[in-house]
Design a protein around this motif. Structure first.
Motif, PDB file in Angstrom:
ATOM      1  N   ALA A  65       0.819  -1.206   0.000  1.00 30.95           N
ATOM      2  CA  ALA A  65       0.000   0.000   0.000  1.00 30.95           C
ATOM      3  C   ALA A  65       0.857   1.261   0.000  1.00 30.95           C
ATOM      4  CB  ALA A  65      -0.940  -0.010   1.208  1.00 30.95           C
ATOM      5  N   SER A  66       2.048   1.187   0.594  1.00 25.01           N
ATOM      6  CA  SER A  66       2.939   2.352   0.644  1.00 25.01           C
ATOM      7  C   SER A  66       3.762   2.497  -0.632  1.00 25.01           C
ATOM      8  CB  SER A  66       3.874   2.244   1.848  1.00 25.01           C
ATOM      9  OG  SER A  66       4.679   1.085   1.740  1.00 25.01           O
ATOM     10  N   LYS A  67       3.615   1.558  -1.573  1.00 25.26           N
ATOM     11  CA  LYS A  67       4.288   1.580  -2.877  1.00 25.26           C
ATOM     12  C   LYS A  67       5.813   1.526  -2.767  1.00 25.26           C
ATOM     13  CE  LYS A  67       0.565   4.060  -5.212  1.00 25.26           C
ATOM     14  NZ  LYS A  67       0.231   5.193  -6.099  1.00 25.26           N
ATOM     15  N   ASP A  68       6.312   0.914  -1.701  1.00 26.71           N
ATOM     16  CA  ASP A  68       7.765   0.765  -1.585  1.00 26.71           C
ATOM     17  C   ASP A  68       8.236  -0.619  -2.006  1.00 26.71           C
ATOM     18  OD1 ASP A  68       6.753  -0.726   0.534  1.00 26.71           O
ATOM     19  OD2 ASP A  68       8.194   0.023   1.996  1.00 26.71           O
ATOM     20  N   MET A  69       7.290  -1.520  -2.321  1.00 22.32           N
ATOM     21  CA  MET A  69       7.649  -2.905  -2.563  1.00 22.32           C
ATOM     22  C   MET A  69       6.673  -3.551  -3.532  1.00 22.32           C
ATOM     23  SD  MET A  69       6.777  -6.059  -0.177  1.00 22.32           S
ATOM     24  CE  MET A  69       5.196  -5.936  -1.005  1.00 22.32           C
TER      25      MET A  69
END
Length: 200
Positions: A81-85
């Motif tokens: 959801a945080s778009k880091d992975m």
């Protein structure tokens, strides 16, 4: 261009391994068989037999499974959801990419890169036959990084912090800033995060 996670896992899984996993037919998550049912139960300490083997990392994650498998062909590409992975998860393999690039330790570098490629960190893979590995050769922009520049929005599915999912033999857990994936049969797996990684 860096090899995409989908291409990496598809090559590792081999052709013909794409199968649908409706939630209603997902592998059951239940008590692990720790001994032969024909043998009498051994004395216990707590809830496990004294002679039981230690649980591997995937088995330790099983009780945490709280996300239904996505109704999509395998492998499934999911993003945090945080778009880091972003991860590609199949029935017997998983690969994850973090936007932060933690350099591979010298002993974890597998082979030499060819041409203009360089060995990048930020990627971890676990397969049935190959165990867990970290890093890969590449020379460009990953799909996740390209999306930040000009690419289409990621369509999902998404995995939230605190969610754990099982797809076939793979069990993967998302924690804030980290992802752990482990194989039930072999016990091999990885933890990859913004500032560290671990292979076993």
């Amino acid at each position: 261009m860096l090899r995409t996670l989908v291409a990496t896992v598809m090559l590792l899984l081999g052709a013909g391994c794409s199968v649908a996993v409706p939630a209603s037919q997902a592998p059951a998550v239940g008590a692990l068989k720790m001994q032969d049912p024909a043998r009498p139960a051994a004395p216990t300490a707590g809830s496990r037999p004294l002679n039981a083997r230690p649980l591997n990392r995937a088995e330790q994650l099983l009780p945490k499974v709280n996300a239904q498998p996505w109704q999509a062909p395998l492998p499934v590409v999911v993003q945090s959801a945080s778009k880091d992975m972003q991860c590609s998860i199949g029935a017997d393999a998983a690969a994850c990419h973090f936007l932060t690039d933690v350099a591979p330790r010298p002993g974890d570098i597998k082979g030499q890169c060819t041409g203009l490629s360089e060995y990048f960190g930020g990627y971890a893979v676990v397969t049935l036959d190959g165990g867990a590995q970290y890093g890969l050769c590449g020379n460009g922009t990953s799909p996740m990084e390209a999306e930040e520049v000009a690419g289409p929005a990621f369509p999902g599915p998404w995995i939230q912090d605190g969610q754990t999912v099982r797809l076939g033999n793979m069990v993967c857990e998302r924690a804030p800033g980290a992802m752990t994936c482990a194989h039930l049969r072999t016990g091999h797996g990885f933890m990859i995060s913004r500032d560290n990684y671990e292979l076993w």
